[in-house]
Write an enzyme that holds these catalytic residues in place. Sequence first.
Site, PDB file in Angstrom:
ATOM      1  CG  ASN A 151      -1.748   1.228   1.378  1.00 55.65           C
ATOM      2  OD1 ASN A 151      -1.789   2.052   0.460  1.00 55.65           O
ATOM      3  ND2 ASN A 151      -2.412   1.381   2.517  1.00 55.65           N
ATOM      4  CE  LYS A 199      -0.230   3.160   4.774  1.00 55.35           C
ATOM      5  NZ  LYS A 199      -0.167   3.238   6.226  1.00 55.35           N
ATOM      6  CG  HIS A 216      -5.899   1.781   5.120  1.00 57.06           C
ATOM      7  ND1 HIS A 216      -5.468   2.729   6.013  1.00 57.06           N
ATOM      8  CD2 HIS A 216      -4.878   0.902   4.966  1.00 57.06           C
ATOM      9  CE1 HIS A 216      -4.225   2.444   6.381  1.00 57.06           C
ATOM     10  NE2 HIS A 216      -3.849   1.333   5.757  1.00 57.06           N
ATOM     11  CD  GLU A 221      -3.026   5.440   6.727  1.00 60.94           C
ATOM     12  OE1 GLU A 221      -2.984   5.476   5.490  1.00 60.94           O
ATOM     13  OE2 GLU A 221      -2.105   4.928   7.417  1.00 60.94           O
ATOM     14  CD  GLU A 272      -3.439  -2.445   7.276  1.00 60.72           C
ATOM     15  OE1 GLU A 272      -2.326  -2.655   6.802  1.00 60.72           O
ATOM     16  OE2 GLU A 272      -4.103  -1.424   7.022  1.00 60.72           O
ATOM     17  N   GLY A 318       2.479   2.372  10.868  1.00 60.41           N
ATOM     18  CA  GLY A 318       3.422   3.473  10.717  1.00 60.41           C
ATOM     19  C   GLY A 318       4.102   3.879  12.008  1.00 60.41           C
ATOM     20  CB  SER A 342       5.168  -1.758  12.088  1.00 60.76           C
ATOM     21  OG  SER A 342       4.800  -0.404  12.294  1.00 60.76           O
TER      22      SER A 342
HETATM   23  P1  13P Z   1       3.035   0.375   7.697  1.00 61.17           P
HETATM   24  O1  13P Z   1       3.525  -0.925   7.132  1.00 61.17           O
HETATM   25  O2  13P Z   1       3.782   1.571   7.201  1.00 61.17           O
HETATM   26  O3  13P Z   1       2.901   0.336   9.192  1.00 61.17           O
HETATM   27  O4  13P Z   1       1.540   0.581   7.121  1.00 61.17           O
HETATM   28  C1  13P Z   1       0.644  -0.468   7.226  1.00 61.17           C
HETATM   29  C2  13P Z   1      -0.557  -0.137   6.430  1.00 61.17           C
HETATM   30  O5  13P Z   1      -1.318   0.733   6.772  1.00 61.17           O
HETATM   31  C3  13P Z   1      -0.772  -0.870   5.184  1.00 61.17           C
HETATM   32  O6  13P Z   1      -2.047  -0.634   4.686  1.00 61.17           O
END
Ligand code: 13P
Length: 256
Positions: A9, A11, A95, A97, A167, A173, A212
């Site tokens: 992803n 982002k 997601h 976010e 997640e 992150g 992560s």
């Molecule tokens: P990270 O791997 O940067 O923690 O992000 C995970 C994520 O949100 C994947 O969709």
Amino acid sequence: MRKPIVLGNWKLNGTTAASEALVASILAGLIEWDAVDVGVCPPFILIPQVIHQAAHTNLAVGGQSCSEYVLGAYTGEVSADMLREVGCRYVLVGHSERRALFGETNEMVARKVNIALKSGLTPVLCVGETLEERQSGRMNDVVRGQIQAVLNVVGIRSFERLVIAYEPIWAIGTGLTASPAQAQSMHAMIRGVLSEHDPAVARGVRIQYGGSVKADNAAELFAEPDIDGGLIGGASLKAEDFLIICRAAADSLRFI
Ligand code: 13P
């Protein structure tokens, strides 16, 4: 046996040049394509370019979200049909976010899953709890509610055609990864919820872990029996790390 699936992803990252270099390195890397499904989810604007570059390869492409509407006066939206038409196979839905920053509710997420399925995409339904919800012991109820909202709209049989990504928000992150035991426990809980409706569907659905995941912790996570690959954020922007994670997922099949 469930084939693991690893998706990157990206982002809100990537330029035309950086994306081209990243995809070229992924395609040049050694991935056992028979043993793992691999895909990347670039920002919308980069999708056609990546699809062109990955044509006739096993690298799949997905959107990071899609509209809950089919077409019409919805400025700024991109529909599931549009993603499908340009050649996407997957779309991330719900997601954390999107839920936290853009107000996506369980009901909106369920409508998006439904519309993505109808367009022929494989939705990747993202679920997960906040740190506060975990610390107060409500994490199972929260994730169960997120799954149930989708079940209410699309029904259990549709779960044969989607992927789930667990997640935990506190792990995204932050560098904090759920321990393999914590992740396994939630994945088993999710499978249990689905099993109440249809044990065979529950056994077949692939559940990725995200939050992560890095080159050095992927193997221990993927070795857990209910973890079927990963949804990778930061580490998917570095080809070398992403490839190590893909290989760890391919290797995990051997432990089963
Ligand atoms: P990270 O791997 O940067 O923690 O992000 C995970 C994520 O949100 C994947 O969709």
